[in-house]
Design a protein around this motif. Structure first.
Motif, PDB file in Angstrom:
ATOM      1  N   TYR A  46      55.877  17.833 117.961  1.00 22.41           N
ATOM      2  CA  TYR A  46      56.652  18.924 118.549  1.00 22.41           C
ATOM      3  C   TYR A  46      57.613  18.425 119.617  1.00 22.41           C
ATOM      4  O   TYR A  46      58.714  18.939 119.759  1.00 22.41           O
ATOM      5  N   ASN A  47      57.198  17.434 120.379  1.00 24.37           N
ATOM      6  CA  ASN A  47      58.051  16.905 121.440  1.00 24.37           C
ATOM      7  C   ASN A  47      59.243  16.118 120.905  1.00 24.37           C
ATOM      8  O   ASN A  47      60.163  15.805 121.662  1.00 24.37           O
ATOM      9  N   MET A  48      59.246  15.825 119.617  1.00 29.47           N
ATOM     10  CA  MET A  48      60.366  15.116 118.999  1.00 29.47           C
ATOM     11  C   MET A  48      61.510  16.067 118.634  1.00 29.47           C
ATOM     12  O   MET A  48      62.609  15.618 118.340  1.00 29.47           O
ATOM     13  N   PHE A  49      61.240  17.358 118.636  1.00 27.52           N
ATOM     14  CA  PHE A  49      62.218  18.364 118.208  1.00 27.52           C
ATOM     15  C   PHE A  49      62.377  19.445 119.265  1.00 27.52           C
ATOM     16  O   PHE A  49      61.462  19.719 120.029  1.00 27.52           O
ATOM     17  N   THR A  50      63.541  20.088 119.254  1.00 26.60           N
ATOM     18  CA  THR A  50      63.759  21.265 120.099  1.00 26.60           C
ATOM     19  C   THR A  50      63.704  22.510 119.223  1.00 26.60           C
ATOM     20  O   THR A  50      63.813  22.415 117.992  1.00 26.60           O
ATOM     21  N   ILE A  51      63.552  23.644 119.856  1.00 25.20           N
ATOM     22  CA  ILE A  51      63.586  24.921 119.130  1.00 25.20           C
ATOM     23  C   ILE A  51      64.875  25.008 118.319  1.00 25.20           C
ATOM     24  O   ILE A  51      64.863  25.384 117.145  1.00 25.20           O
ATOM     25  N   GLU A  52      65.982  24.649 118.941  1.00 26.19           N
ATOM     26  CA  GLU A  52      67.284  24.755 118.280  1.00 26.19           C
ATOM     27  C   GLU A  52      67.389  23.885 117.040  1.00 26.19           C
ATOM     28  O   GLU A  52      68.073  24.234 116.088  1.00 26.19           O
ATOM     29  N   GLN A  53      66.723  22.753 117.031  1.00 22.83           N
ATOM     30  CA  GLN A  53      66.769  21.870 115.866  1.00 22.83           C
ATOM     31  C   GLN A  53      65.962  22.412 114.699  1.00 22.83           C
ATOM     32  O   GLN A  53      66.264  22.118 113.550  1.00 22.83           O
TER      33      GLN A  53
END
Length: 138
Positions: A76-83
């Motif tokens: 999860y920390n590798m991605f943002t909500i927007e991605q």
């Protein structure tokens, strides 16, 4: 069954929402705590995207029991909500008929639609809302 019933009659009006600054750990917590499958992503009162639980499953090892918590957090920390969220949304207004909503959901194989009036998120309508409405008719 009323032919011109607006979606505002069946939509969820108390919407759980995320912002682009929220993280995916928070999203997963909201999905599980509220037993929901779709969360609008907002900027102020305007919707900018939609995140589904399926979106999280695609990038993680999450499941209903979720014994892999540490692994999921790293992913999860590798991605943002927007991605991860869906950005090009189809929305309906609160006056759109339930029949029209059903047609959009079926044609596009969607499971949820944001309900937006004058660029403001008013609610969300899901296939579950639609099924519950149909069940009340019989």
């Amino acid at each position: 069954m009323k032919r011109r019933t607006p979606v505002s009659e069946i939509m969820s009006k108390e919407v759980i929402a995320l912002t682009r600054s929220d993280d995916l750990d928070r999203a997963e917590m909201l999905f599980k705590r509220h037993n929901i499958r779709h969360i609008p992503v907002v900027s102020g009162e305007s919707i900018i995207g939609m995140l589904s639980y399926s979106d999280l499953l695609r990038i993680s090892f999450a499941d209903a029991t979720n014994d892999e918590r540490d692994v999921d957090s790293v992913v999860y920390n590798m991605f943002t909500i927007e991605q991860v969220m869906t950005k090009n949304l189809i929305s309906v207004t609160s006056e759109t008929t339930i029949k029209e909503v059903a047609e959009i959901l079926a044609e596009n194989e969607f499971h949820a639609l944001p309900v937006v009036d004058d660029s403001i998120l008013m609610g969300i309508v899901t296939t579950t809302d639609l099924i519950n409405y149909l069940l009340k008719q019989f």
